[in-house]
Write an enzyme that holds these catalytic residues in place. Structure first.
Site, PDB file in Angstrom:
ATOM      1  N   LYS A  30       0.852  -1.185   0.000  1.00 57.01           N
ATOM      2  CA  LYS A  30       0.000   0.000   0.000  1.00 57.01           C
ATOM      3  C   LYS A  30       0.890   1.238   0.000  1.00 57.01           C
ATOM      4  O   LYS A  30       1.615   1.485   0.955  1.00 57.01           O
ATOM      5  CB  LYS A  30      -0.886  -0.015   1.243  1.00 57.01           C
ATOM      6  CG  LYS A  30      -1.795   1.193   1.354  1.00 57.01           C
ATOM      7  CD  LYS A  30      -2.761   1.033   2.515  1.00 57.01           C
ATOM      8  CE  LYS A  30      -3.682   2.227   2.628  1.00 57.01           C
ATOM      9  NZ  LYS A  30      -4.617   2.092   3.770  1.00 57.01           N
ATOM     10  N   LYS A  38      -2.340  -1.570  -3.784  1.00 57.53           N
ATOM     11  CA  LYS A  38      -3.076  -0.346  -4.082  1.00 57.53           C
ATOM     12  C   LYS A  38      -2.189   0.863  -4.047  1.00 57.53           C
ATOM     13  O   LYS A  38      -1.206   0.845  -3.321  1.00 57.53           O
ATOM     14  CB  LYS A  38      -4.269  -0.184  -3.146  1.00 57.53           C
ATOM     15  CG  LYS A  38      -3.890   0.169  -1.712  1.00 57.53           C
ATOM     16  CD  LYS A  38      -5.076   0.191  -0.810  1.00 57.53           C
ATOM     17  CE  LYS A  38      -5.657   1.577  -0.688  1.00 57.53           C
ATOM     18  NZ  LYS A  38      -6.477   1.716   0.511  1.00 57.53           N
TER      19      LYS A  38
HETATM   20  C1  PBG Z   1      -7.342   3.001   5.496  1.00 58.06           C
HETATM   21  C2  PBG Z   1      -7.722   2.886   4.078  1.00 58.06           C
HETATM   22  C3  PBG Z   1      -7.577   3.847   3.088  1.00 58.06           C
HETATM   23  C4  PBG Z   1      -8.110   3.315   1.925  1.00 58.06           C
HETATM   24  C5  PBG Z   1      -8.566   2.038   2.227  1.00 58.06           C
HETATM   25  N1  PBG Z   1      -8.304   1.774   3.567  1.00 58.06           N
HETATM   26  C6  PBG Z   1      -7.120   5.251   3.140  1.00 58.06           C
HETATM   27  C7  PBG Z   1      -5.834   5.648   3.696  1.00 58.06           C
HETATM   28  O1  PBG Z   1      -4.896   4.870   3.789  1.00 58.06           O
HETATM   29  O2  PBG Z   1      -5.778   6.824   4.037  1.00 58.06           O
HETATM   30  C8  PBG Z   1      -8.170   4.025   0.611  1.00 58.06           C
HETATM   31  C9  PBG Z   1      -9.214   3.582  -0.311  1.00 58.06           C
HETATM   32  C10 PBG Z   1      -9.560   4.556  -1.370  1.00 58.06           C
HETATM   33  O3  PBG Z   1      -8.918   5.609  -1.574  1.00 58.06           O
HETATM   34  O4  PBG Z   1     -10.546   4.282  -2.064  1.00 58.06           O
HETATM   35  N2  PBG Z   1      -8.325   2.559   6.377  1.00 58.06           N
END
Ligand code: PBG
Length: 324
Positions: free
Chosen positions: A196, A249
């Site tokens: 991530k 992601k």
């Molecule tokens: C954190 C989380 C995030 C996303 C999914 N789980 C955001 C972050 O890390 O700030 C992002 C998903 C998206 O942008 O659609 N709980």
């Protein structure tokens, strides 16, 4: 040899034949729809930066989930927005918390739908970070693990089919596996957000999930977008710790990474087409700058072609009919 000897266009002439040799085919049963459930609201709230996406009260959430199932979507990924936030994300571990109630209600109405849950502290902490905040505003790794393991367990106890930790703390997959196993949930899979990146494309989500960090950023736990080898290391670690599905992601900015991880592992791979990727296509389409359906199919196909099996996408509901 007469020029041109090879003519790849021969196979593109006939549309039926073109279809027969298509290498990558999207499948509706591999799409996962993210859903937001919020406490304390009485009607769905549209998210301004994500046209067509809503925060739902419990009842409407359940309706939406069963609609998705009827349309052929097999899985949802749930995010909860609680009324109460504190330093230690207490409401996230509450057996009557927003997510736990949502899991029970959906499984009750729609038992076959695969309910996946986001396991993360940021929606439940008042500071909006995905871990516990220590001295000098450091995000503390090991104290966060207990909370994450407790949260994952409470989701499983409420009936979640898959837990999906998205926090990027070191060692959390192991701790979550251990806590699930010790409590009789050996059969609940972990889909880890293994790779991530700290991405600007999460911007719209943070409005939707009300989870923006109140100070600093997430760069001490989420990955630096310049790093490629590190992705393989993160993926390998989560696999060793017991992850069942590895997620990467954002999706479209990381096609190279999806392909790299595909070569390294035999586990199923998921990719998350995140909120900013959704917003780009949805708003460009609203302005008439591109054909939405074509753009969605093209981006999802590219993600699958790179090596993803499962795709988390906010377009799941509107694209599913096209895949039949
Ligand atoms: C954190 C989380 C995030 C996303 C999914 N789980 C955001 C972050 O890390 O700030 C992002 C998903 C998206 O942008 O659609 N709980």
């Amino acid at each position: 040899m007469p020029f041109p000897f090879e003519r790849p266009r021969r196979l593109r002439e006939n549309p039926v034949l073109r279809g027969m040799i298509r290498e990558t085919v999207l499948r509706a049963d591999q799409l996962i729809a993210p859903l937001f459930v919020k406490e304390g609201i009485s009607s769905p709230q549209q998210i301004p930066s994500m046209p067509g996406i809503f925060q739902f009260p419990l009842k409407e959430l359940v309706d939406e989930a069963s609609q998705l199932w009827k349309k052929g979507i097999k899985a949802v990924l749930l995010f909860g927005i609680p009324v109460q936030k504190d330093k230690h994300a207490s409401s996230g571990l509450d057996k009557n918390g927003v997510l736990q109630n949502a899991i029970r209600a959906i499984k009750n109405k729609c038992p076959e739908l695969v309910v996946m849950t986001d396991v993360c502290l940021c929606e439940f902490t008042d500071h909006g970070h995905c871990g516990v905040v220590g001295e000098k505003n450091r995000i503390e790794n090991d104290p966060s693990l207990e909370l994450l393991a407790g949260m994952a367990l409470s989701h499983a106890q409420a009936g979640a089919d898959v837990v999906a930790p998205s926090d990027m703390m070191d060692g959390r997959v192991f701790k979550i596996r251990k806590s699930l196993d010790e409590n009789g949930f050996q059969n609940i899979p972990i889909m880890s957000y293994a790779v991530k990146y700290a991405s600007s494309f999460y911007g719209p989500f943070r409005v939707a999930a009300e989870s923006a960090p109140q100070f600093g950023d997430r760069k001490t736990y989420q990955m630096d977008g310049s790093n490629r080898r590190e992705a393989l290391r993160e993926a390998a670690l989560d696999e060793q710790e017991g992850a069942d599905i590895l997620m990467i992601k954002p999706a479209l900015p990381c096609l190279d990474i999806i392909a790299d991880v595909r070569r390294q592992t035999t586990l199923p791979i998921a990719a998350y087409q995140v909120s900013g990727e959704y917003a780009m296509i949805a708003t460009a389409a609203e302005k008439g700058f591109l054909d939405k359906q074509q753009a969605v199919l093209e981006s999802l196909t590219a993600i699958k072609r790179a090596g993803a099996d499962l795709i988390v996408t906010y377009f799941a509901k509107e694209i599913v009919d096209e895949l039949k």
